[in-house]
Design an enzyme around this catalytic site. Structure first.
Site, PDB file in Angstrom:
ATOM      1  N   ARG A 103       1.143  -1.083   0.047  1.00  0.00           N
ATOM      2  CA  ARG A 103      -0.025  -0.298  -0.079  1.00  0.00           C
ATOM      3  C   ARG A 103       1.028   1.434  -0.019  1.00  0.00           C
ATOM      4  O   ARG A 103       0.719   2.200  -0.685  1.00  0.00           O
ATOM      5  CB  ARG A 103      -0.652   0.173   1.407  1.00  0.00           C
ATOM      6  N   ASN A 113      -6.857   1.360  -2.104  1.00  0.00           N
ATOM      7  CA  ASN A 113      -5.708   1.443  -1.568  1.00  0.00           C
ATOM      8  C   ASN A 113      -4.656  -0.220  -2.745  1.00  0.00           C
ATOM      9  O   ASN A 113      -4.195  -0.710  -1.895  1.00  0.00           O
ATOM     10  CB  ASN A 113      -5.733   1.111   0.196  1.00  0.00           C
ATOM     11  N   HIS A 116      -6.289  -6.522  -1.057  1.00  0.00           N
ATOM     12  CA  HIS A 116      -7.409  -6.373   0.597  1.00  0.00           C
ATOM     13  C   HIS A 116      -6.804  -7.285   0.683  1.00  0.00           C
ATOM     14  O   HIS A 116      -6.243  -8.630   0.681  1.00  0.00           O
ATOM     15  CB  HIS A 116      -8.904  -6.877  -0.160  1.00  0.00           C
TER      16      HIS A 116
HETATM   17  P1  GDP Z   1      -8.756  -3.022   5.168  1.00  0.00           P
HETATM   18  O1  GDP Z   1      -8.417  -4.777   6.416  1.00  0.00           O
HETATM   19  O2  GDP Z   1      -7.068  -3.172   5.317  1.00  0.00           O
HETATM   20  O3  GDP Z   1      -8.920  -3.328   4.676  1.00  0.00           O
HETATM   21  O4  GDP Z   1      -9.513  -1.440   6.280  1.00  0.00           O
HETATM   22  P2  GDP Z   1     -10.769  -2.173   7.016  1.00  0.00           P
HETATM   23  O5  GDP Z   1     -11.321  -3.521   6.946  1.00  0.00           O
HETATM   24  O6  GDP Z   1     -11.196  -0.978   8.440  1.00  0.00           O
HETATM   25  O7  GDP Z   1     -11.673  -1.888   5.776  1.00  0.00           O
HETATM   26  C1  GDP Z   1     -12.002  -2.093   4.154  1.00  0.00           C
HETATM   27  C2  GDP Z   1     -11.726  -0.865   3.359  1.00  0.00           C
HETATM   28  O8  GDP Z   1     -12.282   0.081   3.177  1.00  0.00           O
HETATM   29  C3  GDP Z   1     -10.749   0.049   3.283  1.00  0.00           C
HETATM   30  O9  GDP Z   1      -9.184  -1.626   2.863  1.00  0.00           O
HETATM   31  C4  GDP Z   1     -10.479   1.096   1.955  1.00  0.00           C
HETATM   32  O10 GDP Z   1     -10.569   0.925   1.268  1.00  0.00           O
HETATM   33  C5  GDP Z   1     -11.962   1.342   2.456  1.00  0.00           C
HETATM   34  N1  GDP Z   1     -11.692   2.119   3.796  1.00  0.00           N
HETATM   35  C6  GDP Z   1     -11.183   1.978   5.327  1.00  0.00           C
HETATM   36  N2  GDP Z   1     -12.068   2.967   5.802  1.00  0.00           N
HETATM   37  C7  GDP Z   1     -11.761   4.266   4.989  1.00  0.00           C
HETATM   38  C8  GDP Z   1     -12.522   5.467   5.200  1.00  0.00           C
HETATM   39  O11 GDP Z   1     -11.886   6.357   6.210  1.00  0.00           O
HETATM   40  N3  GDP Z   1     -12.473   6.149   4.202  1.00  0.00           N
HETATM   41  C9  GDP Z   1     -13.061   5.756   3.106  1.00  0.00           C
HETATM   42  N4  GDP Z   1     -13.261   6.321   1.965  1.00  0.00           N
HETATM   43  N5  GDP Z   1     -12.761   4.563   2.560  1.00  0.00           N
HETATM   44  C10 GDP Z   1     -11.924   3.638   4.412  1.00  0.00           C
END
Ligand code: GDP
Length: 140
Positions: A103, A113, A116
């Site tokens: 990332r 990003n 996943h």
């Molecule tokens: P990951 O496990 O690192 O992928 O993160 P999360 O499970 O917290 O979030 C899932 C996905 O949602 C992330 O990979 C991002 O694509 C998106 N995402 C997370 N936080 C945000 C945010 O604050 N704003 C936006 N627009 N997208 C987010």
């Protein structure tokens, strides 16, 4: 401990021609790919996949994004692979991701990003079953 995890090259990674670059990083780290295919999620499938985020402010936006184009979905297998792959991906927000992570190198946005990865054994099981049946998983 031998584990499996789900990896996705997200629509931004596919459209920016980063499939090869991401897979190269996985192979360099010794994360074995045991299943792989390209798919395009419908909005409904993206909502089901990310249902743990239902109600969060970014839920609509991230499910629009995940259904906006094709993804490459893979199962990775190996010792402690859930944690090892999370480390290789880097923090959700690329600005906070460590140097050398996927990332940090490729992401352009907190949402776009590039990759996943499952964050627990329970979520890995749910996510793998969301995309693959037993016949699609190779024994290495
Ligand atoms: P990951 O496990 O690192 O992928 O993160 P999360 O499970 O917290 O979030 C899932 C996905 O949602 C992330 O990979 C991002 O694509 C998106 N995402 C997370 N936080 C945000 C945010 O604050 N704003 C936006 N627009 N997208 C987010």
């Amino acid at each position: 401990m031998e584990e499996r995890t789900l990896s996705i090259i997200k629509p931004d990674g596919v459209s920016r021609n980063l499939i090869g670059a991401v897979i190269k990083r996985l192979e360099e780290e010794g994360l074995n790919i045991v299943a792989m295919k390209m798919i395009r999620m419908t909005k409904e499938q993206a909502k089901e996949f990310y249902k743990i985020h239902e109600g969060k402010p970014f839920y609509e936006s991230v499910t629009d994004f995940m259904s906006s184009g094709p993804c490459v979905v893979m199962i990775l297998e190996g010792e402690n692979v859930i944690q090892r792959y999370r480390k290789l991906m880097g923090a959700t927000n690329y600005k906070e991701a460590e140097e050398g992570t996927i990332r940090r190198e490729f992401a352009t946005d907190i949402e776009k990003n590039v990759v996943h990865g499952s964050d627990s054994e329970e979520n890995a099981r749910f996510e793998i079953n969301h995309f693959f049946n037993a016949l699609e998983i190779a024994v290495r």
